[in-house]
Design a protein around this motif. Structure first.
Motif, PDB file in Angstrom:
ATOM      1  N   GLY A   1       0.655  -1.367  -0.113  1.00 46.54           N
ATOM      2  CA  GLY A   1      -0.040   0.009  -0.107  1.00 46.54           C
ATOM      3  C   GLY A   1       0.826   1.405  -0.074  1.00 46.54           C
ATOM      4  O   GLY A   1       0.377   2.157  -0.496  1.00 46.54           O
ATOM      5  N   ALA A   2       1.963   1.311   0.769  1.00 46.27           N
ATOM      6  CA  ALA A   2       2.768   2.506   1.047  1.00 46.27           C
ATOM      7  C   ALA A   2       3.257   2.690  -0.442  1.00 46.27           C
ATOM      8  O   ALA A   2       3.769   3.817  -0.853  1.00 46.27           O
ATOM      9  CB  ALA A   2       3.833   2.175   1.964  1.00 46.27           C
ATOM     10  N   ARG A   3       3.609   1.794  -1.389  1.00 48.81           N
ATOM     11  CA  ARG A   3       4.109   2.282  -2.736  1.00 48.81           C
ATOM     12  C   ARG A   3       3.068   2.491  -3.813  1.00 48.81           C
ATOM     13  O   ARG A   3       3.573   3.117  -4.887  1.00 48.81           O
ATOM     14  CB  ARG A   3       5.088   0.936  -2.945  1.00 48.81           C
ATOM     15  N   ARG A   4       1.810   2.512  -3.447  1.00 44.54           N
ATOM     16  CA  ARG A   4       0.670   2.691  -4.499  1.00 44.54           C
ATOM     17  C   ARG A   4       0.409   4.283  -4.557  1.00 44.54           C
ATOM     18  O   ARG A   4      -0.411   4.665  -3.926  1.00 44.54           O
ATOM     19  CB  ARG A   4      -0.599   1.970  -3.999  1.00 44.54           C
ATOM     20  N   ALA A   5       1.351   5.031  -5.084  1.00 47.36           N
ATOM     21  CA  ALA A   5       1.259   6.458  -5.187  1.00 47.36           C
ATOM     22  C   ALA A   5       1.224   6.949  -6.799  1.00 47.36           C
ATOM     23  O   ALA A   5       1.451   8.116  -6.800  1.00 47.36           O
ATOM     24  CB  ALA A   5       2.363   7.053  -4.451  1.00 47.36           C
ATOM     25  N   ASN A   6       0.868   6.194  -7.609  1.00 46.62           N
ATOM     26  CA  ASN A   6       0.670   6.313  -9.007  1.00 46.62           C
ATOM     27  C   ASN A   6      -0.468   7.616  -9.246  1.00 46.62           C
ATOM     28  O   ASN A   6      -1.556   7.500  -8.639  1.00 46.62           O
ATOM     29  CB  ASN A   6       0.362   5.427 -10.006  1.00 46.62           C
ATOM     30  N   LYS A   7      -0.221   8.483 -10.161  1.00 46.48           N
ATOM     31  CA  LYS A   7      -1.243   9.497 -10.536  1.00 46.48           C
ATOM     32  C   LYS A   7      -2.330   8.897 -11.154  1.00 46.48           C
ATOM     33  O   LYS A   7      -1.992   8.182 -12.225  1.00 46.48           O
ATOM     34  CB  LYS A   7      -0.538  10.526 -11.476  1.00 46.48           C
ATOM     35  N   LEU A   8      -3.513   9.056 -10.670  1.00 43.49           N
ATOM     36  CA  LEU A   8      -4.704   8.612 -11.481  1.00 43.49           C
ATOM     37  C   LEU A   8      -5.100   9.251 -12.767  1.00 43.49           C
ATOM     38  O   LEU A   8      -4.873  10.572 -12.860  1.00 43.49           O
ATOM     39  CB  LEU A   8      -5.884   8.733 -10.316  1.00 43.49           C
ATOM     40  N   SER A   9      -5.685   8.563 -13.709  1.00 45.11           N
ATOM     41  CA  SER A   9      -5.854   8.912 -14.962  1.00 45.11           C
ATOM     42  C   SER A   9      -7.454   9.822 -14.545  1.00 45.11           C
ATOM     43  O   SER A   9      -7.823   9.701 -13.390  1.00 45.11           O
ATOM     44  CB  SER A   9      -6.226   7.788 -16.181  1.00 45.11           C
TER      45      SER A   9
ATOM     46  N   ALA B   1     -18.294  13.986   6.090  1.00 47.20           N
ATOM     47  CA  ALA B   1     -17.198  14.329   6.843  1.00 47.20           C
ATOM     48  C   ALA B   1     -15.775  14.343   5.766  1.00 47.20           C
ATOM     49  O   ALA B   1     -15.096  15.098   6.203  1.00 47.20           O
ATOM     50  CB  ALA B   1     -16.695  13.130   7.772  1.00 47.20           C
ATOM     51  N   GLY B   2     -15.830  13.822   4.640  1.00 42.65           N
ATOM     52  CA  GLY B   2     -14.981  13.923   3.748  1.00 42.65           C
ATOM     53  C   GLY B   2     -15.189  14.775   2.550  1.00 42.65           C
ATOM     54  O   GLY B   2     -16.433  15.239   2.465  1.00 42.65           O
ATOM     55  N   THR B   3     -14.445  14.666   1.733  1.00 45.04           N
ATOM     56  CA  THR B   3     -14.830  15.438   0.296  1.00 45.04           C
ATOM     57  C   THR B   3     -15.393  14.573  -0.924  1.00 45.04           C
ATOM     58  O   THR B   3     -14.867  13.372  -1.344  1.00 45.04           O
ATOM     59  CB  THR B   3     -13.642  15.936  -0.509  1.00 45.04           C
ATOM     60  N   MET B   4     -16.664  14.713  -1.112  1.00 46.67           N
ATOM     61  CA  MET B   4     -17.517  14.161  -2.284  1.00 46.67           C
ATOM     62  C   MET B   4     -17.608  14.832  -3.433  1.00 46.67           C
ATOM     63  O   MET B   4     -17.891  16.160  -3.220  1.00 46.67           O
ATOM     64  CB  MET B   4     -18.969  13.657  -1.596  1.00 46.67           C
ATOM     65  N   GLU B   5     -17.710  14.242  -4.650  1.00 46.81           N
ATOM     66  CA  GLU B   5     -17.601  14.882  -5.832  1.00 46.81           C
ATOM     67  C   GLU B   5     -18.734  14.243  -6.826  1.00 46.81           C
ATOM     68  O   GLU B   5     -18.105  13.530  -7.586  1.00 46.81           O
ATOM     69  CB  GLU B   5     -16.224  14.890  -6.377  1.00 46.81           C
TER      70      GLU B   5
ATOM     71  N   VAL C   1      -9.678   8.883 -11.497  1.00 42.63           N
ATOM     72  CA  VAL C   1     -10.437  10.031 -10.439  1.00 42.63           C
ATOM     73  C   VAL C   1     -11.866   9.746 -10.588  1.00 42.63           C
ATOM     74  O   VAL C   1     -12.448   9.867  -9.280  1.00 42.63           O
ATOM     75  CB  VAL C   1     -10.101  11.262 -10.971  1.00 42.63           C
ATOM     76  N   GLN C   2     -12.645   9.662 -11.476  1.00 39.86           N
ATOM     77  CA  GLN C   2     -14.072   9.553 -11.520  1.00 39.86           C
ATOM     78  C   GLN C   2     -14.579   8.102 -10.637  1.00 39.86           C
ATOM     79  O   GLN C   2     -15.354   8.163  -9.920  1.00 39.86           O
ATOM     80  CB  GLN C   2     -14.497   9.516 -13.084  1.00 39.86           C
ATOM     81  N   LEU C   3     -13.675   7.131 -11.038  1.00 38.81           N
ATOM     82  CA  LEU C   3     -13.965   5.960 -10.487  1.00 38.81           C
ATOM     83  C   LEU C   3     -13.717   5.852  -8.933  1.00 38.81           C
ATOM     84  O   LEU C   3     -14.659   5.269  -8.187  1.00 38.81           O
ATOM     85  CB  LEU C   3     -13.020   4.719 -11.243  1.00 38.81           C
ATOM     86  N   MET C   4     -12.682   6.591  -8.539  1.00 35.40           N
ATOM     87  CA  MET C   4     -12.420   7.098  -7.146  1.00 35.40           C
ATOM     88  C   MET C   4     -13.549   7.698  -6.359  1.00 35.40           C
ATOM     89  O   MET C   4     -14.183   7.326  -5.286  1.00 35.40           O
ATOM     90  CB  MET C   4     -11.345   7.448  -6.848  1.00 35.40           C
ATOM     91  N   ALA C   5     -14.113   8.544  -7.013  1.00 34.71           N
ATOM     92  CA  ALA C   5     -15.205   9.414  -6.803  1.00 34.71           C
ATOM     93  C   ALA C   5     -16.290   8.627  -6.583  1.00 34.71           C
ATOM     94  O   ALA C   5     -17.208   8.777  -5.435  1.00 34.71           O
ATOM     95  CB  ALA C   5     -15.641  10.694  -7.527  1.00 34.71           C
TER      96      ALA C   5
END
Length: 205
Positions: free
Chosen positions: A38-46, A191-195, A50-54
């Motif tokens: 997990g600590a190494r997974r810092a790749n920039k999202l396409s 509590a967090g940021t929703m988009e 970003v949409q999938l994560m939201a």
């Protein structure tokens, strides 16, 4: 049905945010993503990432909603007149389990689903055990008499970590909640940021 019990808070680390604002969130102690690497997974999202994560974040926030159920909620939001993102939030917030959570009758959205499933809640005097039941403005949600002294409920009402929003009117003594109106996105106390706009883009792409 998707289930999250012992690992339900892993979504916090997966999306990189304490989305419920809970003190028990592992994100408070460890901000990396779950898993050995997990600590190494810092790749920039396409843009798609970003949409999938939201979408994953918003869906996960409301508990055990399956992909199929969430897609159907989006489809209804898209069919309705007006802003699709606002419609989506309005539909999610008018769910019975969401209102039980907002009223602070239970400590978590997961507990809200189980609480409704087990028949502890009435809507306008009728016992209702469907978490996805869609409430309308003016509906009165009440904890059944025999359930009002449950430790879960009494403890949840005292939780200091979140406030009851203006669109839900609560009588703590009677343990009733009334949905005053369907809220706008800006009124929902995430509590967090929703988009939700990115969620719309995800499904529209």
């Amino acid at each position: 049905m998707s289930k999250r019990h012992t690992v339900k808070y892993k979504i916090d680390r997966r999306v990189g945010e304490n989305i419920w604002g809970r003190p028990k969130s592992p994100f408070n102690r460890r901000e990396t993503k779950p898993g050995m690497h997990g600590a190494r997974r810092a790749n920039k999202l396409s843009d798609f990432g970003v949409q999938l994560m939201a979408k994953q974040k918003l869906k996960g926030y409301y508990g055990n909603i399956t992909e199929k159920q969430f897609a159907k909620i989006y489809e209804e939001a898209d069919r309705r007149k007006g802003n699709t993102a606002e419609n989506l939030i309005g539909l999610l917030e008018s769910r019975l389990d969401a209102i039980v959570y907002r009223a602070k009758f239970v400590p978590t959205v997961f507990a809200a689903r189980q609480f409704v499933n087990h028949g502890h809640v009435m809507v306008n005097g009728v016992r209702t055990n469907i978490p996805s039941y869609r409430c309308q403005p003016g509906d009165v949600i009440e904890i059944r008499e025999k359930s009002k002294n449950m430790a879960l409920v009494l403890e949840a009402l005292q939780l200091p970590e979140r406030d009851i929003p203006d669109y839900v009117e609560v009588d703590a003594k009677k343990m009733t909640a009334t949905l005053v109106r369907i809220p706008e996105f800006s009124e929902v106390p995430y509590a967090g940021t929703m988009e939700p706009n990115l969620v719309v883009e995800f499904y529209a792409s």
